[in-house]
Design an enzyme around this catalytic site. Structure first.
Site, PDB file in Angstrom:
ATOM      1  N   SER A 104       0.716  -0.981  -0.131  1.00 53.03           N
ATOM      2  CA  SER A 104      -0.596  -0.100   0.248  1.00 53.03           C
ATOM      3  C   SER A 104       1.005   1.467   0.020  1.00 53.03           C
ATOM      4  O   SER A 104       0.243   2.614  -0.486  1.00 53.03           O
ATOM      5  CB  SER A 104      -0.962  -0.104   0.813  1.00 53.03           C
ATOM      6  OG  SER A 104      -1.707  -0.821   0.957  1.00 53.03           O
TER       7      SER A 104
ATOM      8  N   LYS B 120       0.497   3.051  -3.113  1.00 54.98           N
ATOM      9  CA  LYS B 120      -1.155   4.586  -3.316  1.00 54.98           C
ATOM     10  C   LYS B 120      -0.209   6.000  -3.282  1.00 54.98           C
ATOM     11  O   LYS B 120      -1.275   6.727  -4.306  1.00 54.98           O
ATOM     12  CB  LYS B 120      -2.099   3.815  -2.178  1.00 54.98           C
ATOM     13  CG  LYS B 120      -2.499   2.133  -2.174  1.00 54.98           C
ATOM     14  CD  LYS B 120      -3.262   2.284  -0.861  1.00 54.98           C
ATOM     15  CE  LYS B 120      -3.702   0.848  -1.066  1.00 54.98           C
ATOM     16  NZ  LYS B 120      -4.143   0.453  -0.146  1.00 54.98           N
TER      17      LYS B 120
ATOM     18  N   TYR C 180      -3.800  -2.685 -10.519  1.00 57.93           N
ATOM     19  CA  TYR C 180      -3.388  -2.515  -9.121  1.00 57.93           C
ATOM     20  C   TYR C 180      -2.788  -3.208  -8.281  1.00 57.93           C
ATOM     21  O   TYR C 180      -1.460  -3.157  -7.290  1.00 57.93           O
ATOM     22  CB  TYR C 180      -4.727  -2.751  -8.281  1.00 57.93           C
ATOM     23  CG  TYR C 180      -4.892  -2.193  -6.847  1.00 57.93           C
ATOM     24  CD1 TYR C 180      -4.120  -1.231  -6.184  1.00 57.93           C
ATOM     25  CD2 TYR C 180      -5.089  -3.555  -5.411  1.00 57.93           C
ATOM     26  CE1 TYR C 180      -4.536  -1.476  -4.809  1.00 57.93           C
ATOM     27  CE2 TYR C 180      -5.196  -3.735  -4.247  1.00 57.93           C
ATOM     28  CZ  TYR C 180      -5.178  -2.211  -4.131  1.00 57.93           C
ATOM     29  OH  TYR C 180      -4.604  -2.429  -2.299  1.00 57.93           O
TER      30      TYR C 180
ATOM     31  N   TYR D 128      -4.751   4.206   7.663  1.00 59.25           N
ATOM     32  CA  TYR D 128      -6.299   2.846   8.040  1.00 59.25           C
ATOM     33  C   TYR D 128      -6.799   3.983   9.814  1.00 59.25           C
ATOM     34  O   TYR D 128      -6.685   5.184   9.843  1.00 59.25           O
ATOM     35  CB  TYR D 128      -6.151   1.823   7.405  1.00 59.25           C
ATOM     36  CG  TYR D 128      -5.794   1.508   6.882  1.00 59.25           C
ATOM     37  CD1 TYR D 128      -4.810   1.697   5.301  1.00 59.25           C
ATOM     38  CD2 TYR D 128      -4.249   0.795   6.464  1.00 59.25           C
ATOM     39  CE1 TYR D 128      -5.044   1.917   4.540  1.00 59.25           C
ATOM     40  CE2 TYR D 128      -3.524   0.923   5.837  1.00 59.25           C
ATOM     41  CZ  TYR D 128      -3.756   0.850   4.812  1.00 59.25           C
ATOM     42  OH  TYR D 128      -2.897   0.712   3.733  1.00 59.25           O
TER      43      TYR D 128
ATOM     44  N   VAL E 287       1.294  -3.207   4.292  1.00 62.40           N
ATOM     45  CA  VAL E 287       1.097  -5.214   4.685  1.00 62.40           C
ATOM     46  C   VAL E 287       2.273  -5.785   3.868  1.00 62.40           C
ATOM     47  O   VAL E 287       2.309  -6.906   4.779  1.00 62.40           O
ATOM     48  CB  VAL E 287       0.084  -5.693   4.388  1.00 62.40           C
ATOM     49  CG1 VAL E 287      -0.945  -5.592   4.787  1.00 62.40           C
ATOM     50  CG2 VAL E 287      -0.141  -5.865   2.587  1.00 62.40           C
TER      51      VAL E 287
HETATM   52  N1  GLN Z   1      -2.432  -4.991  -1.867  1.00 63.04           N
HETATM   53  C1  GLN Z   1      -2.900  -5.102  -0.521  1.00 63.04           C
HETATM   54  C2  GLN Z   1      -4.250  -4.867  -0.855  1.00 63.04           C
HETATM   55  O1  GLN Z   1      -4.821  -4.964  -1.524  1.00 63.04           O
HETATM   56  C3  GLN Z   1      -2.316  -3.800   0.104  1.00 63.04           C
HETATM   57  C4  GLN Z   1      -2.683  -3.592   1.460  1.00 63.04           C
HETATM   58  C5  GLN Z   1      -2.103  -3.118   2.209  1.00 63.04           C
HETATM   59  O2  GLN Z   1      -0.752  -2.723   1.722  1.00 63.04           O
HETATM   60  N2  GLN Z   1      -2.298  -2.427   3.237  1.00 63.04           N
HETATM   61  O3  GLN Z   1      -4.954  -5.792   0.176  1.00 63.04           O
END
Ligand code: GLN
Length: 304
Positions: free
Chosen positions: A64, A67, A189, A240, A258
């Site tokens: 993430s 992003k 994605y 988050y 993650v």
């Molecule tokens: N690719 C992961 C997902 O979409 C990314 C989530 C994350 O890093 N929090 O679930």
């Protein structure tokens, strides 16, 4: 002068001895293979001087954290029009929750939770000629490193188990907030999330948010207003339902993934990245959060 090296070495010693390291993400099977004992940290200051400790040179899946980079590219291309399709409020929800999306008629709360990042991916799929290749080229240019690449096994692994992201993309589509087809957008994605980088490369990629829109080679990627907005989103939404906790403990804009990485920055002062694959209950790196709390406390520096 703050002795960053001394602080970082102290953090590394404590973190390498930690018995509670959190749990490595297992819902993406390929990520579950990563050694939970890894710990790395890299800090670059505003004079481009680097300080490092531990496994900082080992690449991992940025997940993430990507992003923020896709958001940057989308803002480069369509500017403020992006806010017609995505809101800028913290969600207080886990990264992959769907309830708010339905309650708010398909407009994601912000670009750093999965629904928002999937809309950003859709924008890039629409506007880039070769979406995956062009986005990768953008990240390579930011870092000034052509060796950065997707980890195709991680992307494939997420594709086979990404049920929630499929549900999210389908819901967005049903509300008319996805222009391209679900498969194409999610393929993009999953690839952006699979990009592998080490802690040093992450600080190079995020240098623009610390350095008023300019990368380490002084090329301009963002205006001051754009930097202000992206840093505000990282502070309020980057972790988050733990964004408040991160602001409270660390006091910097930042973003987690993650894969166990966290990148954070103090405008005009430093940019830092940590990597420890064990996650806490909210899906953020357990030791990474602790390391950054200690960094800003010992250096007596934060945006507050
Ligand atoms: N690719 C992961 C997902 O979409 C990314 C989530 C994350 O890093 N929090 O679930």
């Amino acid at each position: 002068m703050i002795d960053y090296q001394k602080i970082i070495d102290g953090i590394h010693v404590t973190c390498s001895q930690a018995s509670e390291r959190g749990k490595v993400a297992a819902y993406i099977p390929e990520l579950a293979k990563v050694d939970a004992q890894k710990f790395g940290i890299f800090l670059v200051d505003h004079n481009k001087k680097g300080y490092s400790s531990g496994d900082w040179s080992e690449r991992f899946s940025i997940q993430s954290i990507s992003k923020v980079l896709s958001l940057t590219k989308a803002i480069n291309i369509i500017g403020p029009a992006i806010w017609e399709r995505i809101n800028v409020e913290p969600s207080g929800d886990p990264f992959n929750h769907l309830s708010l999306l339905e309650a708010e008629n398909g407009i994601p709360r912000n670009p750093l939770i999965n629904p928002g990042a999937i809309v950003v991916a859709d924008i890039l799929v629409t506007h880039l000629k070769n979406p995956k290749e062009d986005f990768l080229a953008f990240v390579r240019e930011l870092v000034d490193d052509q060796s950065i690449d997707f980890d195709k096994s991680v992307a494939q692994s997420e594709k086979t188990t990404g049920y929630r992201n499929y549900a999210t993309a389908n819901l967005l589509k049903s509300y008319g907030n996805l222009e391209n087809d679900v498969e194409t957008v999610l393929d993009f994605y999953f690839h952006q999330c699979s990009i592998a980088m080490n802690c040093e490369q992450l600080t190079q990629a995020f240098y623009i948010f610390m350095n008023r829109g300019k990368c380490q080679r002084d090329n301009t990627f963002l205006t001051l207003t754009q930097v202000k907005r992206i840093n505000a989103l990282m502070l309020t939404c980057g972790f988050y339902d733990e964004a408040g906790e991160f602001a409270f403990e660390v006091g910097l804009p930042g973003k987690s993934g993650v894969g166990g990485g966290i990148t954070a920055l103090l405008p005009n002062q430093f940019c830092v990245a940590t990597w420890s694959p064990g996650l806490n209950k909210k899906g953020n790196s357990k030791l990474g959060m602790e390391a950054l709390e200690r960094l800003t406390t010992e250096a007596e520096q934060s945006i507050f």
